[in-house]
Design a protein around this motif. Structure first.
Motif, PDB file in Angstrom:
ATOM      1  N   TRP A  84       0.846  -1.189   0.000  1.00 17.48           N
ATOM      2  CA  TRP A  84       0.000   0.000   0.000  1.00 17.48           C
ATOM      3  C   TRP A  84       0.881   1.238   0.000  1.00 17.48           C
ATOM      4  N   ASP A  85       0.404   2.300  -0.656  1.00 16.04           N
ATOM      5  CA  ASP A  85       1.157   3.553  -0.643  1.00 16.04           C
ATOM      6  C   ASP A  85       0.579   4.515   0.390  1.00 16.04           C
ATOM      7  N   GLY A 125      -3.114  -0.735 -10.358  1.00 14.09           N
ATOM      8  CA  GLY A 125      -2.831  -1.463  -9.131  1.00 14.09           C
ATOM      9  C   GLY A 125      -1.827  -2.585  -9.269  1.00 14.09           C
ATOM     10  N   ASN A 163      -3.593   3.565  -1.609  1.00 15.62           N
ATOM     11  CA  ASN A 163      -3.783   2.713  -2.783  1.00 15.62           C
ATOM     12  C   ASN A 163      -3.125   1.354  -2.572  1.00 15.62           C
ATOM     13  N   LYS A 164      -3.806   0.301  -2.989  1.00 13.96           N
ATOM     14  CA  LYS A 164      -3.315  -1.067  -2.850  1.00 13.96           C
ATOM     15  C   LYS A 164      -2.769  -1.548  -4.190  1.00 13.96           C
ATOM     16  N   TYR A 165      -1.619  -2.229  -4.152  1.00 11.79           N
ATOM     17  CA  TYR A 165      -0.988  -2.728  -5.373  1.00 11.79           C
ATOM     18  C   TYR A 165      -0.636  -4.203  -5.239  1.00 11.79           C
ATOM     19  N   GLU A 167      -1.345   2.498 -12.409  1.00  8.21           N
ATOM     20  CA  GLU A 167      -2.660   3.122 -12.279  1.00  8.21           C
ATOM     21  C   GLU A 167      -3.748   2.081 -12.012  1.00  8.21           C
ATOM     22  N   LYS A 216      -1.082   7.095   0.104  1.00  6.30           N
ATOM     23  CA  LYS A 216      -2.434   7.574  -0.184  1.00  6.30           C
ATOM     24  C   LYS A 216      -3.494   6.501   0.047  1.00  6.30           C
TER      25      LYS A 216
END
Length: 428
Positions: A35-36, A385, A40-42, A383, A38
Motif C-alpha cells: 500500500w502507498d 494497481g 492505494n493497494k498494489y 494506475e 495515499k
C-alpha cells in the motif's frame, strides 16, 4: 509534486532513480500486496527488485527479526554468532560447492566485490572476463565489470575487463544460429579471446541477466565455457544475486541449468535470502576462500538480526516448496503472457523461467527498442494497481516481472489481466 518528493530531490542525488512520473511512497505490505501513503493497494510483481522473495510481512520472518532485536541487534564478526554459523552451514550445503566456506556481506554489490577480490588474489591476475549486457553492482569495482552502459557511469577500473558473447540469445551476431551453433560460436569467441590475452582470473556471469532484461543463453553454455576455463585454471563465478533460491522454478540455482560441468568455483548471493533484510554473500571452496593472507572482518555482514531473518526465510522457502510454486505458477503466467503478446505488434518476446519473466517491447512493425512504451506500460500498470519493473540493455525496453515466490494462481491471473490492458493501452 508531493512534499516528500520535493524533499527527496532537494537532499538526494539526481542519479538516484525513481519509478513513475509521480513517485509513490510504499508504507506497508502483506503477502503479495503493498500500500502507498495515499492508501492505494498494489499487487507487487517486482518485490523491491526481486528481494521480497517469500511474502511481505511474512510472520515467520517478522517474528524472528523481532525476537532477535529484543536480545541483541549487533555484535560484528569479531564474536561468535550462532545464527550466522547455522545459516552458513545451510547455504554451504545447498551451494553444491565441495568443502564450501561462506562469507556474508550486506548486499549483492559487496558480494560480487568480494568474489572479485578472492579471484584476483587467488589467481594473481587483475583480468576479468564478463558478459556483454551484464550487471554486477554499483561499487567502483563492480561498475568496472558491468557490461551495460546504462548502469556503468565510468570506464575507470582497478580491473582489466574483457567482454564475452553469450548473455543475450536473440540479439547480436549469433542470434540467427540454432542453440547448438550459438554455443559453439560463443565458445569459439572465448577461445579466440583467450589466445590474445594473458591469464584472466575469472569469468563472472549471471545465469539469467537481471538488469539486462532477464536474458539468458541456451542451457549448457556455461558448462561449455567451463571446459575452456578449466584447462587454463580460470575460475567461474556464478552471480546468483537474482537467480538464486529457486526463483527460476526449474532449479535452486541458475548455474544448475548448465550442470554438466558441475558447480562453479564461486557463487554470489543476496536479495531474496533476506526477504528485505540486508544479506549478501560469497560461497567458495576453502582453498579459494582462505587464499587471503591478511585479517578481515565485516562490521555489518552476518549481523544477528539479518541472520535470524535469513534462517527463518530459508526455512519457510524450503518447507513450503516455493521453488515448486515458482515453477507451476510461473509457467502458467509465462504462457498467459505469451498468448497476450501474440496479439500485439509491440511485443518482441516474452522470456524467462519460473517467476523471473521479461517482456521486451519494440516499436510496432520494427525491431527497434521502445523505452517510451516500457515507461508507459509501467505507468498504466501502476494506475490499475500493479507494480512491475523495467530494464534491458537496449534502452530499458524490457518489462521485468518477479513477484514473491508464494504468488497464487489467482494473483497471477489478476496481474496478467492488468498487464494485458496496460500493454494494449501503451503500445497500440
Amino acid at each position: 509534486m508531493t512534499d516528500l518528493y520535493a524533499r527527496h530531490k532537494a537532499v538526494l542525488p539526481d542519479w538516484l532513480a525513481l519509478y513513475y512520473e509521480d513517485p509513490i511512497e510504499i508504507t506497508h505490505g502483506e503477502g503479495r500486496h503493498v500500500w502507498d501513503a495515499k492508501g492505494n493497494k498494489y499487487l507487487d510483481f517486482f518485490g523491491g527488485i526481486l528481494t521480497t522473495m517469500t511474502a511481505h510481512a511474512l510472520p515467520e520472518v517478522t517474528k524472528a527479526v523481532s525476537e532477535q532485536a529484543g536480545r541483541i541487534i549487533h555484535s560484528s564478526t569479531l564474536y561468535l554468532n550462532r545464527s550466522m554459523v547455522e545459516l552458513a552451514e545451510r547455504i554451504a550445503h545447498l551451494s553444491g560447492i565441495p568443502d564450501a566456506r561462506v562469507f556474508f556481506t550486506t548486499s549483492g554489490t559487496e558480494a560480487n566485490d568480494t568474489a572479485l577480490l578472492l579471484a584476483t588474489a587467488y589467481r594473481q591476475s587483475n583480468q576479468i572476463l564478463a558478459m556483454r549486457n551484464s550487471y554486477h553492482g554499483r561499487s567502483f569495482t563492480t561498475v568496472g565489470i558491468t557490461g551495460n552502459k546504462g548502469w556503468s557511469p565510468t570506464s575507470l577500473s582497478p580491473l582489466q575487463t574483457l567482454y564475452v558473447h553469450g548473455g543475450v540469445r536473440t540479439r547480436g551476431p549469433y542470434a540467427d544460429l540454432s542453440d547448438d551453433e550459438f554455443i559453439a560460436a560463443c565458445v569459439a569467441d572465448l577461445e579466440d579471446l583467450l589466445g590474445h590475452v594473458r591469464s584472466p582470473a575469472a569469468l563472472i556471469a549471471e545465469p539469467i541477466q537481471g538488469v539486462g532484461g532477464f536474458t539468458a543463453p541456451p542451457d549448457g553454455l556455461f558448462a561449455a565455457f567451463r571446459e575452456v576455463l578449466r584447462e587454463r585454471g580460470i575460475l567461474w563465478i556464478s552471480d546468483e544475486v537474482q537467480t538464486g533460491w529457486g526463483r527460476t522454478g526449474e532449479h535452486f540455482w541458475g548455474w544448475q541449468a548448465h550442470a554438466a560441468s558441475g558447480p562453479p568455483d564461486m557463487l554470489t548471493f543476496a536479495k531474496g535470502i533476506g526477504n528485505g533484510t540486508s544479506i549478501g554473500g560469497v560461497v567458495a571452496s576453502a582453498e579459494i576462500m582462505n587464499c587471503l593472507d591478511s585479517n578481515s572482518i565485516s562490521t555489518f555482514g552476518g549481523s544477528p538480526v539479518t541472520m535470524a531473518a535469513g534462517l527463518a526465510n530459508l526455512t519457510y522457502l524450503l518447507e513450503h516448496d516455493l521453488q515448486g510454486n515458482a515453477r507451476r505458477v510461473g509457467g502458467l503466467l509465462i504462457e498467459r503472457l505469451r498468448a497476450i503478446a501474440a496479439q500485439l505488434d509491440g511485443v518482441r518476446e516474452v522470456r524467462g523461467r519460473g517467476l523471473m519473466i521479461g517482456i521486451e517491447l519494440v516499436k510496432p512493425g520494427t525491431d527497434e527498442a521502445n523505452p517510451e512504451g516500457a515507461a508507459a506500460v509501467l505507468e498504466a500498470a501502476r494506475e490499475e494497481g500493479l507494480l512491475i519493473g523495467k530494464g534491458g540493455g537496449h534502452n530499458t525496453s524490457v518489462l521485468r516481472i518477479a513477484p514473491p515466490l508464494s504468488l497464487t494462481v489467482a494473483e497471477a491471473e489478476e496481474g496478467a489481466a492488468i498487464l494485458e490492458r496496460a500493454l494494449r493501452r501503451a503500445t497500440q
